[in-house]
Design a protein around this motif. Structure first.
Motif, PDB file in Angstrom:
ATOM      1  N   ASN A  37      17.886  45.842  42.127  1.00 17.24           N
ATOM      2  CA  ASN A  37      17.601  44.716  43.019  1.00 17.24           C
ATOM      3  C   ASN A  37      17.356  45.176  44.454  1.00 17.24           C
ATOM      4  N   GLU A  38      18.069  46.230  44.883  1.00 20.08           N
ATOM      5  CA  GLU A  38      17.883  46.727  46.244  1.00 20.08           C
ATOM      6  C   GLU A  38      16.527  47.405  46.419  1.00 20.08           C
ATOM      7  N   ALA A  39      16.027  48.033  45.353  1.00 18.01           N
ATOM      8  CA  ALA A  39      14.785  48.802  45.464  1.00 18.01           C
ATOM      9  C   ALA A  39      13.556  48.044  44.988  1.00 18.01           C
ATOM     10  N   SER A 116       4.437  45.045  56.146  1.00 20.58           N
ATOM     11  CA  SER A 116       5.749  45.474  56.622  1.00 20.58           C
ATOM     12  C   SER A 116       6.796  45.319  55.518  1.00 20.58           C
ATOM     13  N   GLN A 117       7.455  46.415  55.205  1.00 27.15           N
ATOM     14  CA  GLN A 117       8.517  46.404  54.199  1.00 27.15           C
ATOM     15  C   GLN A 117       9.487  47.540  54.510  1.00 27.15           C
ATOM     16  N   GLU A 118      10.768  47.242  54.443  1.00 22.58           N
ATOM     17  CA  GLU A 118      11.784  48.263  54.680  1.00 22.58           C
ATOM     18  C   GLU A 118      11.647  49.376  53.643  1.00 22.58           C
ATOM     19  N   PRO A 119      11.735  50.641  54.057  1.00 18.77           N
ATOM     20  CA  PRO A 119      11.573  51.742  53.102  1.00 18.77           C
ATOM     21  C   PRO A 119      12.840  52.014  52.299  1.00 18.77           C
ATOM     22  N   ILE A 120      12.673  52.794  51.240  1.00 26.69           N
ATOM     23  CA  ILE A 120      13.812  53.313  50.487  1.00 26.69           C
ATOM     24  C   ILE A 120      14.292  54.573  51.204  1.00 26.69           C
ATOM     25  N   PRO A 121      15.576  54.693  51.510  1.00 25.20           N
ATOM     26  CA  PRO A 121      16.059  55.927  52.154  1.00 25.20           C
ATOM     27  C   PRO A 121      15.877  57.118  51.221  1.00 25.20           C
ATOM     28  N   THR A 122      15.706  58.300  51.794  1.00 25.75           N
ATOM     29  CA  THR A 122      15.449  59.493  50.989  1.00 25.75           C
ATOM     30  C   THR A 122      16.554  60.532  51.174  1.00 25.75           C
ATOM     31  N   LYS A 123      16.647  61.417  50.184  1.00 25.16           N
ATOM     32  CA  LYS A 123      17.667  62.470  50.216  1.00 25.16           C
ATOM     33  C   LYS A 123      17.184  63.647  49.378  1.00 25.16           C
ATOM     34  N   GLY A 196       6.464  56.506  40.909  1.00 24.83           N
ATOM     35  CA  GLY A 196       7.639  55.709  41.246  1.00 24.83           C
ATOM     36  C   GLY A 196       8.786  56.579  41.737  1.00 24.83           C
ATOM     37  N   PRO A 197       9.832  55.957  42.289  1.00 24.45           N
ATOM     38  CA  PRO A 197      10.957  56.727  42.825  1.00 24.45           C
ATOM     39  C   PRO A 197      11.984  57.084  41.757  1.00 24.45           C
ATOM     40  N   LEU A 198      12.615  58.234  41.934  1.00 24.39           N
ATOM     41  CA  LEU A 198      13.836  58.588  41.216  1.00 24.39           C
ATOM     42  C   LEU A 198      14.967  58.343  42.196  1.00 24.39           C
ATOM     43  N   ILE A 199      15.898  57.455  41.845  1.00 27.00           N
ATOM     44  CA  ILE A 199      16.909  56.965  42.783  1.00 27.00           C
ATOM     45  C   ILE A 199      18.299  57.377  42.318  1.00 27.00           C
ATOM     46  N   ASP A 200      19.118  57.883  43.269  1.00 25.56           N
ATOM     47  CA  ASP A 200      20.475  58.289  42.912  1.00 25.56           C
ATOM     48  C   ASP A 200      21.427  57.099  42.961  1.00 25.56           C
ATOM     49  N   SER A 201      22.701  57.358  42.671  1.00 25.01           N
ATOM     50  CA  SER A 201      23.677  56.270  42.558  1.00 25.01           C
ATOM     51  C   SER A 201      23.997  55.622  43.897  1.00 25.01           C
TER      52      SER A 201
END
Length: 249
Positions: A37-39, A116-123, A196-201
């Motif tokens: 839901n966040e992404a 305009s859309q808030e980005p997904i933070p990266t690591k 697409g993104p690979l997202i951690d926990s």
């Protein structure tokens, strides 16, 4: 003579009862849904018309005004259609994106958008992150506004892979070339999830999904999906935004 005094009775030393160590927990279905839901509204469907129909893939907001995806998703296109999920999952916003820089070595492309859309933070991740729980989001199901998701773990991180000698097979048949960092994971990913993104926990995008290994030495392989590590994205991202081809960098 003084009267002898009784010696103190030795007291037993009570040792604390060892406590069991915590067992690592997989991402629960509730947590997976929270990550999704966040992404969700930051993961887009990318498409363009071909002579034989429509080509589709995925991408995501890496910074406001910019989408990152695979080079093989945009192919040789200069302009592509970007579809953004909305609050109502039956709706989506369609905008035109301009492909700027591309990188065939890392299988990356930068797309400029007027939205305009808030980005997904990266690591960035390393071999110390093997076992980390991850989820993927992408449009393999083909439904605009509703990316699908799968969960799994990081099974390996190849921090400097020379794909000319260690071949990985992406969805569309190309091979990454040169020394880059690749994340291997076992969450499902299918054609249409590319880019697409690979997202951690923790909700960080740690890689850009680009492919999977189906066979090795003629034998079927499962649980071998790949993403370009964010560390390799950061090496070239600013140049990609300038419209450069960074394949030889």
């Amino acid at each position: 003579m003084p009267t002898p005094q009784p010696t103190a009775t030795p007291q037993a030393i009570i040792m604390p009862t060892p406590q069991p160590t915590a067992t690592p927990q997989a991402i629960s279905s509730t947590d997976t849904q929270t990550l999704y839901n966040e992404a969700r509204k930051k993961v887009v469907r990318i498409s363009f018309n071909t002579g034989n129909g429509k080509s589709e893939g995925s991408g995501w907001i890496i910074e406001n005004g910019w989408v990152i995806t695979n080079e093989h998703v945009v192919n040789t296109q200069r302009f592509v259609t970007i579809e953004f999920p909305q609050e109502n999952r039956l709706e989506y916003k369609r905008v035109t994106g301009e492909v700027k820089g591309v990188d065939t070595k890392r299988d990356l492309a930068a797309i400029k958008i007027n939205y305009s859309q808030e980005p997904i933070p990266t690591k960035e991740v390393t071999i110390n992150d093997i076992g980390e729980q991850v989820v993927t989001l992408g449009y393999s199901a083909g439904n605009a506004g509703v990316p699908s998701t799968h969960s799994g773990v990081i099974t390996y991180v190849k921090e400097s892979i020379d794909v000319d000698t260690d071949t990985l097979t992406p969805f569309w048949g190309q091979n990454l070339k040169g020394k880059i960092s690749v994340i291997v994971f076992d969450a499902d990913a299918d054609p249409g999830d590319s880019g697409g993104p690979l997202i951690d926990s923790q909700g960080n995008a740690i890689g850009v999904v680009y492919g999977r290994l189906n066979t090795t030495n003629g034998k079927a392989v499962t649980g071998q999906q790949f993403a370009t590590n964010i560390v390799s994205v950061r090496e070239v991202w600013e140049d990609l935004k300038k419209g450069m081809n960074t394949s030889n960098k």
